[in-house]
Scaffold this motif. Structure first.
Motif, PDB file in Angstrom:
ATOM      1  N   LYS A  19       0.841  -1.185   0.000  1.00  0.00           N
ATOM      2  CA  LYS A  19       0.000   0.000   0.000  1.00  0.00           C
ATOM      3  C   LYS A  19       0.880   1.240   0.000  1.00  0.00           C
ATOM      4  O   LYS A  19       1.966   1.247   0.560  1.00  0.00           O
ATOM      5  CB  LYS A  19      -0.899   0.016   1.238  1.00  0.00           C
ATOM      6  N   GLU A  23      -2.537   5.406   1.259  1.00  0.00           N
ATOM      7  CA  GLU A  23      -3.477   4.317   1.571  1.00  0.00           C
ATOM      8  C   GLU A  23      -3.303   3.843   3.009  1.00  0.00           C
ATOM      9  O   GLU A  23      -4.290   3.556   3.698  1.00  0.00           O
ATOM     10  CB  GLU A  23      -3.268   3.152   0.610  1.00  0.00           C
ATOM     11  N   SER A  27      -6.340   4.143   5.739  1.00  0.00           N
ATOM     12  CA  SER A  27      -6.877   2.909   6.339  1.00  0.00           C
ATOM     13  C   SER A  27      -6.291   2.610   7.719  1.00  0.00           C
ATOM     14  O   SER A  27      -6.525   1.526   8.261  1.00  0.00           O
ATOM     15  CB  SER A  27      -6.642   1.723   5.402  1.00  0.00           C
ATOM     16  N   THR A  55      -8.499  -1.818   4.639  1.00  0.00           N
ATOM     17  CA  THR A  55      -7.507  -2.166   3.616  1.00  0.00           C
ATOM     18  C   THR A  55      -8.091  -2.981   2.475  1.00  0.00           C
ATOM     19  O   THR A  55      -7.518  -3.020   1.391  1.00  0.00           O
ATOM     20  CB  THR A  55      -6.323  -2.927   4.234  1.00  0.00           C
ATOM     21  N   LYS A  83     -11.005   3.347  -3.509  1.00  0.00           N
ATOM     22  CA  LYS A  83      -9.853   2.902  -4.297  1.00  0.00           C
ATOM     23  C   LYS A  83      -8.991   4.128  -4.544  1.00  0.00           C
ATOM     24  O   LYS A  83      -9.499   5.217  -4.820  1.00  0.00           O
ATOM     25  CB  LYS A  83     -10.334   2.294  -5.610  1.00  0.00           C
ATOM     26  N   TYR A  84      -7.688   3.939  -4.459  1.00  0.00           N
ATOM     27  CA  TYR A  84      -6.753   5.041  -4.652  1.00  0.00           C
ATOM     28  C   TYR A  84      -5.806   4.716  -5.791  1.00  0.00           C
ATOM     29  O   TYR A  84      -5.258   3.625  -5.860  1.00  0.00           O
ATOM     30  CB  TYR A  84      -5.955   5.286  -3.367  1.00  0.00           C
ATOM     31  N   LEU A  91      -8.732   9.535  -5.531  1.00  0.00           N
ATOM     32  CA  LEU A  91      -9.434   8.696  -4.566  1.00  0.00           C
ATOM     33  C   LEU A  91     -10.871   8.544  -5.042  1.00  0.00           C
ATOM     34  O   LEU A  91     -11.564   9.536  -5.257  1.00  0.00           O
ATOM     35  CB  LEU A  91      -9.407   9.351  -3.179  1.00  0.00           C
TER      36      LEU A  91
END
Length: 128
Positions: A19, A23, A27, A55, A83-84, A91
């Motif tokens: 990640k 992210e 998260s 995640t 979702k990134y 984003l």
């Protein structure tokens, strides 16, 4: 030669699963992200809801007072995802897309792509 290809594929697989810094921030299980509908946060604002990002791409809107999931007016939960894209700093939240302008430990500055509206996510910390 086959062993080299096998090990290379394992390395690529694990490195693609990592990640990004953003992210990991989003998260982080200790963070409670509150949406602020402008680009300035007033510390005296009343906050009722926060978002938790997981995640696996799920997120929830939860009540500050009792951590219960937000129920929409029709009584249904809306399944949403996030979702990134690190490549373009976008984003996605359900049907909305935001450009990440910058982020810090407890603040994320975003711009909605549909109308260039600037907003914030701030990490909610209860007043003592």
């Amino acid at each position: 030669m086959i062993k080299k290809i096998f090990f290379l594929s394992i390395i690529i697989t694990f490195s693609s699963c990592e990640k990004s810094e953003f992210e990991n921030l989003l998260s982080n299980p200790d963070k409670k992200w509150c949406y602020i509908n402008n680009n300035k946060y007033d510390k005296n604002s009343i906050i009722n809801w926060y978002m938790k990002f997981y995640t696996n791409g799920d997120f929830e809107n939860l009540s500050v007072t009792n951590n219960q999931k937000l129920i929409l007016l029709d009584g249904q939960y809306k399944d949403c995802f996030w979702k990134y894209s690190k490549n373009d700093s976008i984003l996605e939240l359900c049907d909305s897309r935001y450009k990440i302008l910058k982020y810090e430990k407890d603040t994320i500055h975003l711009m909605a792509l549909k109308d260039n509206f600037k907003c914030l996510f701030i990490n909610y910390k209860p007043k003592k």
